[in-house]
Design a protein around this motif. Sequence first.
Motif, mmCIF file in Angstrom:
data_model
loop_
_atom_site.group_PDB
_atom_site.id
_atom_site.type_symbol
_atom_site.label_atom_id
_atom_site.label_comp_id
_atom_site.label_asym_id
_atom_site.label_seq_id
_atom_site.Cartn_x
_atom_site.Cartn_y
_atom_site.Cartn_z
ATOM 1 N N THR A 131 10.050 32.183 65.189
ATOM 2 C CA THR A 131 8.866 32.938 64.774
ATOM 3 C C THR A 131 8.077 32.114 63.755
ATOM 4 O OG1 THR A 131 10.195 34.062 63.106
ATOM 5 C CG2 THR A 131 9.880 35.215 65.198
ATOM 6 N N ILE A 132 6.771 32.292 63.807
ATOM 7 C CA ILE A 132 5.879 31.530 62.930
ATOM 8 C C ILE A 132 5.208 32.479 61.950
ATOM 9 C CG2 ILE A 132 3.732 30.198 62.861
ATOM 10 C CD1 ILE A 132 4.444 28.846 65.292
ATOM 11 N N ARG A 133 5.032 31.955 60.745
ATOM 12 C CA ARG A 133 4.264 32.701 59.756
ATOM 13 C C ARG A 133 3.325 31.740 59.049
ATOM 14 N NH1 ARG A 133 6.256 33.148 54.166
ATOM 15 N NH2 ARG A 133 7.858 31.553 53.866
ATOM 16 N N ILE A 134 2.241 32.295 58.567
ATOM 17 C CA ILE A 134 1.277 31.538 57.774
ATOM 18 C C ILE A 134 1.777 31.557 56.334
ATOM 19 C CG2 ILE A 134 -1.117 31.430 56.979
ATOM 20 C CD1 ILE A 134 -1.789 33.091 59.593
ATOM 21 N N LEU A 135 1.833 30.388 55.716
ATOM 22 C CA LEU A 135 2.277 30.315 54.322
ATOM 23 C C LEU A 135 1.101 30.617 53.401
ATOM 24 C CD1 LEU A 135 4.572 27.147 54.398
ATOM 25 C CD2 LEU A 135 5.235 29.554 54.518
ATOM 26 N N LYS A 180 3.405 26.546 50.312
ATOM 27 C CA LYS A 180 2.388 25.790 51.048
ATOM 28 C C LYS A 180 2.386 24.325 50.600
ATOM 29 C CE LYS A 180 -2.636 26.075 51.499
ATOM 30 N NZ LYS A 180 -3.794 26.933 51.240
ATOM 31 N N ARG A 181 2.440 24.087 49.293
ATOM 32 C CA ARG A 181 2.441 22.716 48.761
ATOM 33 C C ARG A 181 3.713 21.978 49.178
ATOM 34 N NH1 ARG A 181 -0.559 19.513 45.710
ATOM 35 N NH2 ARG A 181 -1.952 21.208 45.172
ATOM 36 N N MET A 223 -1.029 26.136 56.281
ATOM 37 C CA MET A 223 0.296 25.648 56.661
ATOM 38 C C MET A 223 1.051 26.758 57.385
ATOM 39 S SD MET A 223 0.524 22.494 55.837
ATOM 40 C CE MET A 223 2.249 22.291 56.275
ATOM 41 N N LEU A 224 1.738 26.353 58.451
ATOM 42 C CA LEU A 224 2.533 27.269 59.253
ATOM 43 C C LEU A 224 4.002 26.896 59.135
ATOM 44 C CD1 LEU A 224 0.394 27.130 62.519
ATOM 45 C CD2 LEU A 224 0.220 28.798 60.659
ATOM 46 N N GLU A 225 4.856 27.906 59.118
ATOM 47 C CA GLU A 225 6.300 27.707 59.073
ATOM 48 C C GLU A 225 6.930 28.412 60.262
ATOM 49 O OE1 GLU A 225 9.047 28.433 55.432
ATOM 50 O OE2 GLU A 225 9.142 30.237 56.716
#
Length: 167
Positions: A99-103, A109-110, A142-144
């Motif tokens: 699964t992907i989430r937006i940071l 994010k950094r 950034m995506l995780e």
Amino acid sequence: MFREMRRKSQALSFDECAEILNRGTSGVLALSGDNQYPYAVPLSYVYDNTKIYFHCAQEGHKIDSILRNAKASFCVIDQDQIIPEKYTTYFRSVIAFGTIRILHDSEQKRTAIEKLTQKYVPNGGISNLKQAIDQEWEGLCMLEMAIKHLTGKEAIELAKRKTKPGV
């Protein structure tokens, strides 16, 4: 939950999958796109044990797809050697499911963008790296991807070489 590989003798170990993800420079992220069409997009990435990080624009098809359905897969091709006389390829690839989430958290994010830039610019220097990140920070997304399942496979010919030393 995830399918078992049909040809288990061609399966790569977790360590082999991790090696491929570490040395790869790009892969294809597959999402559920508009009108139930799959949306697959090539991306640079960095692998970090149980996560894969990507950067992208703050809006667009990718973000819309993720917001609609966070499930994704990411494929990295490590080898694709064409063997014309045998009508085949000697391939090796890995697919991560998760699964992907937006940071949104600035610290996360950094950390993610620093890992990504260090992969692609390993000798860029800390001051140059910080300056480049700071310059693009406002527009940076950034995506995780949290990996839930990881699978790798190679051509039967490559798998046989591992069991027969010197072949």
